[in-house]
Design a protein around this motif. Structure first.
Motif, PDB file in Angstrom:
ATOM      1  N   GLN A  20       0.666  -1.050   0.105  1.00  0.00           N
ATOM      2  CA  GLN A  20      -0.053  -0.059  -0.001  1.00  0.00           C
ATOM      3  C   GLN A  20       0.952   1.322  -0.061  1.00  0.00           C
ATOM      4  OE1 GLN A  20      -2.301  -0.780   3.464  1.00  0.00           O
ATOM      5  NE2 GLN A  20      -4.227  -1.422   2.032  1.00  0.00           N
ATOM      6  N   VAL A  72      13.392   8.634   6.664  1.00  0.00           N
ATOM      7  CA  VAL A  72      13.302   9.597   7.348  1.00  0.00           C
ATOM      8  C   VAL A  72      14.547  10.867   6.772  1.00  0.00           C
ATOM      9  CG1 VAL A  72      13.598  10.770   9.418  1.00  0.00           C
ATOM     10  CG2 VAL A  72      12.125   8.872   9.479  1.00  0.00           C
ATOM     11  N   LEU A 120       1.002   4.009  -2.905  1.00  0.00           N
ATOM     12  CA  LEU A 120       0.689   5.481  -2.823  1.00  0.00           C
ATOM     13  C   LEU A 120       2.103   6.433  -3.143  1.00  0.00           C
ATOM     14  CD1 LEU A 120      -0.887   5.557   1.092  1.00  0.00           C
ATOM     15  CD2 LEU A 120      -1.987   6.176  -1.366  1.00  0.00           C
ATOM     16  N   PHE A 178       3.637  11.905   2.204  1.00  0.00           N
ATOM     17  CA  PHE A 178       3.732  11.631   3.536  1.00  0.00           C
ATOM     18  C   PHE A 178       2.861  10.515   3.960  1.00  0.00           C
ATOM     19  CE2 PHE A 178       1.524  12.003   7.726  1.00  0.00           C
ATOM     20  CZ  PHE A 178       2.609  11.957   8.383  1.00  0.00           C
ATOM     21  N   ALA A 179       1.739  10.182   3.377  1.00  0.00           N
ATOM     22  CA  ALA A 179       1.150   8.939   3.685  1.00  0.00           C
ATOM     23  C   ALA A 179       1.748   7.688   3.220  1.00  0.00           C
ATOM     24  CB  ALA A 179      -0.335   9.039   2.944  1.00  0.00           C
ATOM     25  N   LEU A 196       6.213  15.505   3.669  1.00  0.00           N
ATOM     26  CA  LEU A 196       5.539  16.183   4.662  1.00  0.00           C
ATOM     27  C   LEU A 196       3.981  16.151   4.626  1.00  0.00           C
ATOM     28  CD1 LEU A 196       7.825  19.248   4.877  1.00  0.00           C
ATOM     29  CD2 LEU A 196       7.845  17.275   6.309  1.00  0.00           C
ATOM     30  N   PRO A 197       3.366  16.008   5.930  1.00  0.00           N
ATOM     31  CA  PRO A 197       1.922  16.129   5.997  1.00  0.00           C
ATOM     32  C   PRO A 197       1.492  17.159   5.389  1.00  0.00           C
ATOM     33  CG  PRO A 197       2.709  16.446   7.866  1.00  0.00           C
ATOM     34  CD  PRO A 197       4.119  16.082   7.172  1.00  0.00           C
ATOM     35  N   GLY A 220      -2.993  12.467   0.509  1.00  0.00           N
ATOM     36  CA  GLY A 220      -2.671  12.194   1.875  1.00  0.00           C
ATOM     37  C   GLY A 220      -3.885  12.076   2.887  1.00  0.00           C
ATOM     38  N   LEU A 249       7.318   3.372   6.580  1.00  0.00           N
ATOM     39  CA  LEU A 249       7.653   3.266   7.902  1.00  0.00           C
ATOM     40  C   LEU A 249       6.975   2.289   8.967  1.00  0.00           C
ATOM     41  CD1 LEU A 249       7.953   7.246   8.788  1.00  0.00           C
ATOM     42  CD2 LEU A 249       9.946   6.023   8.359  1.00  0.00           C
ATOM     43  N   GLN A 250       5.803   2.199   8.757  1.00  0.00           N
ATOM     44  CA  GLN A 250       5.074   1.194   9.762  1.00  0.00           C
ATOM     45  C   GLN A 250       5.605  -0.105   9.337  1.00  0.00           C
ATOM     46  OE1 GLN A 250       1.048   2.305   9.785  1.00  0.00           O
ATOM     47  NE2 GLN A 250       1.172   2.321  11.975  1.00  0.00           N
ATOM     48  N   ILE A 301      14.117   2.631   7.982  1.00  0.00           N
ATOM     49  CA  ILE A 301      13.453   4.038   8.718  1.00  0.00           C
ATOM     50  C   ILE A 301      14.300   4.999   8.442  1.00  0.00           C
ATOM     51  CG2 ILE A 301      12.637   4.806  11.063  1.00  0.00           C
ATOM     52  CD1 ILE A 301      11.540   2.156  11.716  1.00  0.00           C
ATOM     53  N   LYS A 306       5.072   7.346   2.813  1.00  0.00           N
ATOM     54  CA  LYS A 306       5.983   7.226   3.979  1.00  0.00           C
ATOM     55  C   LYS A 306       5.539   6.724   5.096  1.00  0.00           C
ATOM     56  CE  LYS A 306       9.506  10.265   3.815  1.00  0.00           C
ATOM     57  NZ  LYS A 306      10.153  11.445   3.937  1.00  0.00           N
ATOM     58  N   TRP A 307       4.434   7.058   5.559  1.00  0.00           N
ATOM     59  CA  TRP A 307       4.165   6.381   6.795  1.00  0.00           C
ATOM     60  C   TRP A 307       3.981   5.035   6.900  1.00  0.00           C
ATOM     61  CZ3 TRP A 307       3.215   8.408  11.804  1.00  0.00           C
ATOM     62  CH2 TRP A 307       2.571   7.726  12.349  1.00  0.00           C
ATOM     63  N   MET A 308       3.282   4.487   5.623  1.00  0.00           N
ATOM     64  CA  MET A 308       2.685   3.191   5.427  1.00  0.00           C
ATOM     65  C   MET A 308       4.307   2.529   5.270  1.00  0.00           C
ATOM     66  SD  MET A 308      -0.370   3.116   5.346  1.00  0.00           S
ATOM     67  CE  MET A 308      -0.517   1.284   4.975  1.00  0.00           C
TER      68      MET A 308
END
Lengths: 487, 497
Positions: A332, A420, A336, A397-398, A391-392, A469, A404-405, A416, A400-402
């Protein structure tokens, strides 16, 4: 219903391409607008169909898999079809205004544009390896033609280099495909994956997998095979660069990802996955560093693509040997990332083209004062930059967030740091552009003000990449549409 | 129910829509722009007022919406949120009035007011954020919308300051993101709750939670200008005075401090944080920053730079209050969030007035300015006395409460820090006040005159209002709805689950 949609997706672009060959630039443009509307209708229609009835296999002209052309329509394919419609239409509209109709070369723009689009659609729904190869070749040749379109010596040099890289990549890929055919007697991706699992022939398929991935990595410009990309994307006309960066490099990546997700788990090894991820990480760092150092605006944007493509290859380590939910998170995240990069990078190339038009120079330091007199164009560049920096609330950002998780959940914390750190590195080159454009030297407006429509197209794409995002869940729900084994 | 959800959204939108409209307006439409700006600011004050009333009556303004699988965009209006929201709503109104006067006849006003409104929208989002993820969204948006304000002048020096600002704040954002991801991996999507919730996690995870705490505080500490992460703040002084006011009193440093408060109280929970042993190092760091900032302020010859180092010092009072374990310490830290804002914005407004009216930038040029600009100077004096901690002004209330809180939990060293800091405050503010009132007039070559008043009326009223507030919040600290009572309400909800 599906017959018509398939025909719309594959044959109308081809028909438009051949028809445009007979027309001049202006007529081709009028026809193109019609074609864009048609593509929009078809892809939205297909989305509706898949939503209602699930994904399906489709055999072109009624011939079944081993002999005929097998197409695979699922949520992911629909996602990319919609994305292509959006981005290619944006770039097409921009090009229709941006390119000067009087130059004799320009009449080849529309035929190449439509060949490119046909190739892209083929790749998104191609179900067998050879079919994908055909789509890929169509894309490459059209893209090379588009780069060469300017006709200057530098453009031809870049196009030639691009052509050689693309051909080499295709050949290596094709070699892998040939090995597979020799081994399994089929080219259907699903069938091959099935057989590998069934007969435990991982060892046999490994060389083929490596060959295919190397060829595709070359065509996607993965570090250290990226040398051809910056000159080609940098020299091409802005709407062409936007198309290339947003969609073309994604096609080869898409194939690599599909092969990996079908067969990687069985065939590949842990160190292969980590190696590919490491190359991606190196691309992030090296590409950002070079982007930061470029004196010319479009080169900054082009090297930024090298860096952003690096993130995509984190898919490989993050889906190998991890549990299903982590793997899904990574997929995912990558989806994105592809979408948000496509939107952001096309917006950025278009905005860069507008800015270059306005200041009459392609140098970064010529941007002084732009923030005062051309805030609109700068703003779309900036919004796209927000997405690239991750960045959000942007799509970047969305994504990257996924990712990172997924890195966190799979215990691969080193990615990570890449994610970052890469964000900070991209901030360095994006803010270098802001810095240059906020400098105020003299009070007079000596800028050329480009057509408002050019600015609006770039802005719309940038806003889309920013807003992505906030709609992450919705977009991912298209990707996750169910797949019904119809056959 | 629905109208309750709408109010926080409208409070966010009021400044966000204002920004969009302002960006779209042509540069020359000054009157219309000012009108929209003031209208939006007024609407926001009203909305925040309504919400505050609702929070007292225990209404729930929460909303939640899934952005990505596993994380939500979440708004909530609790007592703590209203404290910060109220501060930024009121000060936005005053700063807008001030900025209109300040930027009269200067270029790029459309851009300025657009980003200014975006800044306030981000601040409002930070205040109303219901979880760390939402907080982060607005925290980064604040960084981005402040950058154009810092570099507003477009000079080499401004751009340099902007570059440093960005390097510091984005690195801080990265640290915050790391901590957030780590925490999300351990505990999932956590809402801010009044007594914290990480206490429920397995004891094996405690070492990790300490490291996460360090990351989060490092990320937030950049904006809160904790030593050694404060380097961007004095440099950002090249920005126009209304921006400095915004940076120092309302938005940026407060966002950092507020974030630390949220992490300690609503994520970890103060008791759990004390148990982990993370509060004491934080307290020492804050104490050091308090002293360090004051000493550096003492050495400055430039008025705005002195004020900037004073901010470095004063914001850490909030952090110190947070780290002092015990309800009274909490009250002291929280009340300073408001008090420091009111006092510091007064000082920056006044500094801007001196610069605009008399061309004053250096401290020695202030000689005799009290006679020429009595109202501004009175406001300045009042705020400076407040900073030193003279009773019954705002700063006194803070220091008194902090001191009491520290004594309650046997942290006597805090009293020492407060004393030294007050002495240092006196040492760098009293000479300025002395120059204002008791020195012969300096020869100001760049004087400007506006009508009968000592300066432009739009520049004069805001500092007078905030100076009077400095007095009132101290004098009437015991009344309901004063910052002190509000802080007590929050502390009560924090300690009495």
């Amino acid at each position: 219903m599906s017959n018509w949609l398939m025909a719309g997706l594959l044959f109308t672009p081809l028909a438009l391409a051949t028809t445009s060959l007979l027309l001049d630039f202006r007529q081709g443009r009028a026809l193109a607008w019609l074609g864009m509307v048609l593509q929009l209708l078809v892809s939205v229609g297909l989305w509706g169909l898949v939503k209602q009835e699930g994904g399906f296999y489709y055999s072109l002209a009624g011939w079944d898999a081993p002999l005929g052309i097998e197409l695979r329509v699922d949520g992911l394919a629909v996602t990319f079809l919609l994305l292509t419609t959006l981005v290619a239409s944006g770039c097409g509209i921009h090009a229709g205004i941006y390119l000067k109709p009087d130059k004799p070369w320009q009449r080849y723009f529309w035929p190449l544009y439509w060949f490119l689009w046909a190739g892209l659609n083929t790749v998104w729904i191609g179900g067998d390896l050879f079919n994908l190869y055909v789509g890929l070749e169509l894309i490459s040749l059209a893209a090379v033609g588009l780069v060469a379109l300017g006709g200057q010596a530098e453009a031809l040099r870049a196009a030639l280099r691009y052509l050689l890289a693309a051909l080499l990549g295709s050949m290596v890929y094709l070699l892998g495909v040939a090995l597979i055919y020799g081994q399994f007697g089929t080219l259907s991706l699903a069938e091959v994956a099935h057989q590998v699992r069934l007969m435990d022939q991982a060892e046999l398929m490994r060389p083929a997998l490596v060959l295919m991935l190397v060829g595709l990595a070359l065509k996607t410009a993965l570090f250290p095979l990226h040398g051809w990309l910056p000159p080609a994307h940098g020299i091409a006309k802005s709407p062409v660069s936007a198309l290339l960066s947003a969609l073309v490099v994604k096609a080869s990546f898409y194939i690599a990802a599909r092969i990996w997700l079908e067969a990687g788990e069985v065939v590949a090894t842990q160190w292969m996955a980590q190696l590919i991820g490491t190359l991606g990480a190196a691309a992030v760092i090296w590409g950002s560093w070079l982007a930061w150092r470029q004196p010319r605006l479009k080169q900054v944007v082009a090297y930024s693509s090298v860096a952003q493509i690096g993130y995509l290859f984190l898919l490989f380590p993050l889906t190998f040997g991890v549990d299903a939910s982590t793997s899904l998170q990574a997929q995912q995240g990558i989806t994105l990332q592809v979408i948000s990069h496509a939107l952001a990078k096309s917006a950025m190339f278009l905005a860069a083209g507008n800015l270059i038009l306005a200041v009459g120079s392609n140098r970064v330091d010529a941007l002084a004062g732009v923030s005062h007199f051309l805030p609109f164009s700068l703003f779309s560049f900036g919004l796209a930059g927000v997405s690239l920096m991750g960045l959000p609330p942007s799509g970047g950002f969305a994504a990257k967030w996924m990712l990172l998780q997924a890195s966190m959940a799979s215990g691969q914390w080193w990615w990570i740091l890449v994610l970052v750190g890469g964000g900070l590195l991209s901030a360095a080159y994006v803010f270098r552009i802001y810095r240059a454009s906020f400098l105020e030297r003299d009070e007079k407006d000596h800028f050329y003000h480009p057509d408002r429509r050019l600015e609006v197209v770039a802005m719309l794409l940038a806003v889309a990449s920013l807003g992505l995002g906030l709609a992450g869940s919705q977009v991912l729900s298209v990707m996750a549409l169910p797949f019904e084994e119809v056959q | 129910m629905t109208h309750l959800v709408m109010i926080p959204i409208l409070a966010l939108l009021s400044s966000m829509l204002a920004a969009v409209i302002i960006f779209a307006l042509p540069e020359q439409r000054h009157r219309l722009r000012t009108g929209i700006n003031l209208l939006a600011a007024l609407i926001k004050v009203v909305l925040v007022g309504v919400m505050t009333w609702g929070v007292i009556h225990q209404l729930d303004y929460g909303m939640s919406y899934e952005i990505l699988p596993g994380v939500s965009f979440e708004l909530q209006a609790d007592a703590l949120a209203m404290m910060f929201a109220g501060l930024s709503a009121v000060l936005w109104l005053l700063t807008t009035i001030y900025a209109v006067g300040y930027l009269e006849d200067s270029p790029n006003r459309s851009r300025f007011f657009g980003f200014f409104s975006l800044c306030v929208a981000s601040t409002m989002g930070i205040a109303l954020a219901g979880n760390l993820f939402t907080f982060f969204l607005f925290y980064e948006m604040l960084t981005l919308s402040t950058y154009p304000l810092v570099v507003h002048r477009g000079t080499e020096k401004a751009l340099q300051a902007g570059r440093n600002y960005i390097i510091y704040t984005l690195s801080g954002g990265a640290a915050l993101l790391l901590g957030m991801i780590w925490l999300q991996g351990l505990a999932g999507d956590l809402s801010f709750q009044e007594t914290g919730q990480l206490v429920n996690l397995n004891a094996e995870l405690h070492p990790q939670l300490i490291m996460i705490f360090a990351l989060l505080v490092a990320g937030l500490g950049v904006k809160a200008a904790l030593f050694p992460l404060h380097g961007w703040l004095p440099q950002a002084m090249v920005a126009p005075a209304p921006v400095s006011a915004l940076l120092h009193a309302v938005a940026v440093v407060k966002a950092g401090a507020f974030g630390i408060v949220r992490v300690v109280y609503d994520l970890y929970g103060i008791e759990f944080a004390a148990l982990l042993g993370v509060l004491e190092p934080l307290g020492w760091l804050a104490a050091f920053t308090i002293i360090y900032g004051s000493v550096r302020a003492l050495a400055q010859t430039d008025l705005k730079r002195r004020l900037a180092f004073s901010t470095v010092s004063q914001v850490s009072y909030i952090v110190l209050g947070t780290a002092v374990f015990g309800p009274v310490g909490t009250v002291g830290g929280l009340v300073h969030l408001l008090h420091q804002g009111i006092m510091k914005i007064t000082l920056f407004f006044c500094a801007g007035n001196y610069a605009e009216t008399l061309g004053i930038h250096k401290i020695h040029e202030l000689n005799g300015a009290g006679k020429r600009m009595p109202l501004t100077s009175t406001a300045f004096t009042l705020a400076a006395f407040g900073m030193i901690g003279v009773p019954p002004l705002a700063g006194f209330i803070t220091k008194w409460t902090l001191g009491t809180g520290a004594l309650n939990v046997q942290m006597e060293w805090v009293i020492g820090v407060l004393l030294i800091s007050s002495l240092l405050n006196a040492a760098y503010f009293l000479p300025v006040i002395h120059r204002l009132w008791f020195q012969p007039e300096y020869d100001w070559s760049e004087q400007r005159r506006w009508g009968k008043l000592e300066t432009h009326s739009w520049l004069l009223w805001p500092p007078l209002v905030t100076a009077v507030l400095t007095l009132l919040v101290g004098l009437f600290a015991a009344l309901p709805l004063s910052p002190l009572s509000w802080a007590k309400l929050i502390a009560a909800r924090e300690y009495l689950p």
